[in-house]
Write a protein that holds these residues in place. Structure first.
Motif, PDB file in Angstrom:
ATOM      1  N   GLU A   2       0.852  -1.097   0.013  1.00 27.40           N
ATOM      2  CA  GLU A   2      -0.043   0.100   0.008  1.00 27.40           C
ATOM      3  C   GLU A   2       0.929   1.183  -0.162  1.00 27.40           C
ATOM      4  O   GLU A   2       1.967   1.122   0.653  1.00 27.40           O
ATOM      5  N   SER A  71      -7.392   4.397  -3.888  1.00 28.53           N
ATOM      6  CA  SER A  71      -7.212   3.172  -3.597  1.00 28.53           C
ATOM      7  C   SER A  71      -5.734   3.257  -3.160  1.00 28.53           C
ATOM      8  O   SER A  71      -4.673   3.848  -3.658  1.00 28.53           O
ATOM      9  N   ARG A  73      -3.970   0.749  -2.481  1.00 26.55           N
ATOM     10  CA  ARG A  73      -3.079  -0.145  -3.195  1.00 26.55           C
ATOM     11  C   ARG A  73      -2.406   0.005  -4.493  1.00 26.55           C
ATOM     12  O   ARG A  73      -1.369  -0.023  -4.675  1.00 26.55           O
ATOM     13  N   ILE A 128     -11.556   0.028  -9.771  1.00 24.21           N
ATOM     14  CA  ILE A 128     -10.822  -0.412  -8.831  1.00 24.21           C
ATOM     15  C   ILE A 128     -11.050   0.066  -7.392  1.00 24.21           C
ATOM     16  O   ILE A 128     -10.824  -0.383  -6.331  1.00 24.21           O
ATOM     17  N   CYS A 129     -10.716   1.505  -7.469  1.00 20.31           N
ATOM     18  CA  CYS A 129     -10.986   2.412  -6.258  1.00 20.31           C
ATOM     19  C   CYS A 129     -12.361   1.990  -5.812  1.00 20.31           C
ATOM     20  O   CYS A 129     -12.487   1.784  -4.318  1.00 20.31           O
ATOM     21  N   GLU A 131     -14.025  -0.631  -5.907  1.00 20.80           N
ATOM     22  CA  GLU A 131     -14.165  -1.776  -5.160  1.00 20.80           C
ATOM     23  C   GLU A 131     -13.391  -1.882  -3.932  1.00 20.80           C
ATOM     24  O   GLU A 131     -13.765  -2.671  -3.042  1.00 20.80           O
ATOM     25  N   GLU A 132     -12.287  -1.413  -3.843  1.00 18.59           N
ATOM     26  CA  GLU A 132     -11.520  -1.424  -2.497  1.00 18.59           C
ATOM     27  C   GLU A 132     -12.201  -0.519  -1.413  1.00 18.59           C
ATOM     28  O   GLU A 132     -12.258  -1.063  -0.426  1.00 18.59           O
ATOM     29  N   CYS A 135     -16.035  -2.712  -1.076  1.00 20.94           N
ATOM     30  CA  CYS A 135     -15.702  -4.109  -0.733  1.00 20.94           C
ATOM     31  C   CYS A 135     -16.800  -4.935  -1.673  1.00 20.94           C
ATOM     32  O   CYS A 135     -17.768  -5.685  -1.232  1.00 20.94           O
ATOM     33  N   ARG A 137     -17.239  -6.105  -6.271  1.00 20.73           N
ATOM     34  CA  ARG A 137     -16.801  -6.504  -7.567  1.00 20.73           C
ATOM     35  C   ARG A 137     -17.685  -6.167  -8.648  1.00 20.73           C
ATOM     36  O   ARG A 137     -18.749  -5.964  -8.890  1.00 20.73           O
TER      37      ARG A 137
END
Length: 220
Positions: A2, A71, A73, A128-129, A131-132, A135, A137
Motif C-alpha cells: 500500500e 485506492s 493499493r 478498482i477504487c 471496489e476497494e 468491498c 466487484r
C-alpha cells in the motif's frame, strides 16, 4: 503493498500517461500546463456534469456525481464524473438506503472514442477504487462521448485491469525518480496543448535544425 497517502498520484493522470508519457510528466511532475480548444471544451463538459444535483434518485437507480475515490493499493485518488448505484440482489448495502446496490461508474468525454485505451484505463481505475472502498466487484462501467451522444460499455476484464495497474506502477516509478521521459515527435503532437512547451524533437540527436525541418514537413 500500500502506498502512503502523500505518495498517491492523480487518477486523471492515467489519461495523460496513455496519450504520452512525456505529457504526463510535464503536467504532473513539472506543473506545466497550457490550454487549447480540446482542454477547454473538456473542462466545460465536466463542469456541466458536476454542476448538476449531487445526488439523484429514480426508484431503483441512485446517481451520485463528483464522487471522490481512492485506492491505497494502487496509490491513486480522484473523482468520478458519475456513479450509478443500481438496486440488485447481488449488490451491497448503502447507508440510509433500503436494499442492495451495485455501483456502475460513468465517465463523460468530449469527442469520439480514442484509438488508444486512455479512457478505458481511467474508468477501470475508478472501478478498482470503488471496489476497494466498498468491498464489492464491478464487472463494467460506461464512457459517454459528447460527439456521438451515446454510451460505450466497458467490461473490466482481467486484461484491462492488468494494463491499468501496470501503467500505474510505471507512473509511480517515474514519479519516484522524478524522470521526464523523452519521446519521438508524432502527428499527435500537433493536437497536444503542451506542444510549445514540450518540443519533443529537441531531445533527439538531430538537434534544433532537424526538429524544425520535421515540423515544416508535417505542416506541408
Amino acid at each position: 503493498m500500500e502506498y502512503r497517502e502523500e505518495d498517491w498520484l492523480q487518477l486523471s493522470g492515467l489519461q495523460h500517461f496513455a496519450f504520452c508519457r512525456r505529457q504526463w510528466a510535464l503536467i504532473h511532475m513539472e506543473s506545466q500546463w497550457a490550454e487549447n480548444f480540446r482542454t477547454v471544451d473538456g473542462q466545460l463538459m465536466h463542469q456541466h456534469v458536476h454542476d448538476q444535483q449531487a445526488r439523484e434518485s429514480r426508484g431503483s437507480l441512485l446517481i451520485v456525481r463528483g464522487l471522490a475515490v481512492h485506492s491505497a493499493r494502487l496509490g491513486i485518488s480522484g473523482q468520478c464524473d458519475a456513479v450509478e448505484f443500481h438496486r440488485v440482489p447481488e449488490g451491497i448495502p448503502l447507508e440510509g438506503r433500503e436494499g442492495l446496490w451495485l455501483p456502475y461508474p460513468v465517465e463523460y468525454k468530449r469527442g469520439k472514442p480514442k484509438e488508444y485505451q486512455a479512457d478505458e484505463w481511467q474508468l477501470c481505475a475508478q472501478a478498482i477504487c470503488l471496489e476497494e472502498m466498498l468491498c464489492c466487484r464491478i464487472a463494467e462501467g460506461a464512457l459517454y462521448y459528447g460527439e456521438p451522444h451515446r454510451r460505450t460499455v466497458v467490461s473490466f476484464s482481467p486484461e484491462l485491469r492488468e494494463q491499468t495497474e501496470a501503467a500505474l506502477e510505471e507512473m509511480h516509478r517515474l514519479f519516484q525518480r522524478k524522470h521526464t521521459p523523452r519521446v519521438k515527435r508524432t502527428k499527435g503532437c500537433n493536437a497536444c496543448s503542451l506542444k510549445d512547451l514540450c518540443l519533443p524533437g529537441l531531445g533527439n540527436r538531430g538537434g534544433v535544425s532537424e526538429y524544425l525541418d520535421q515540423a515544416v514537413e508535417e505542416l506541408e
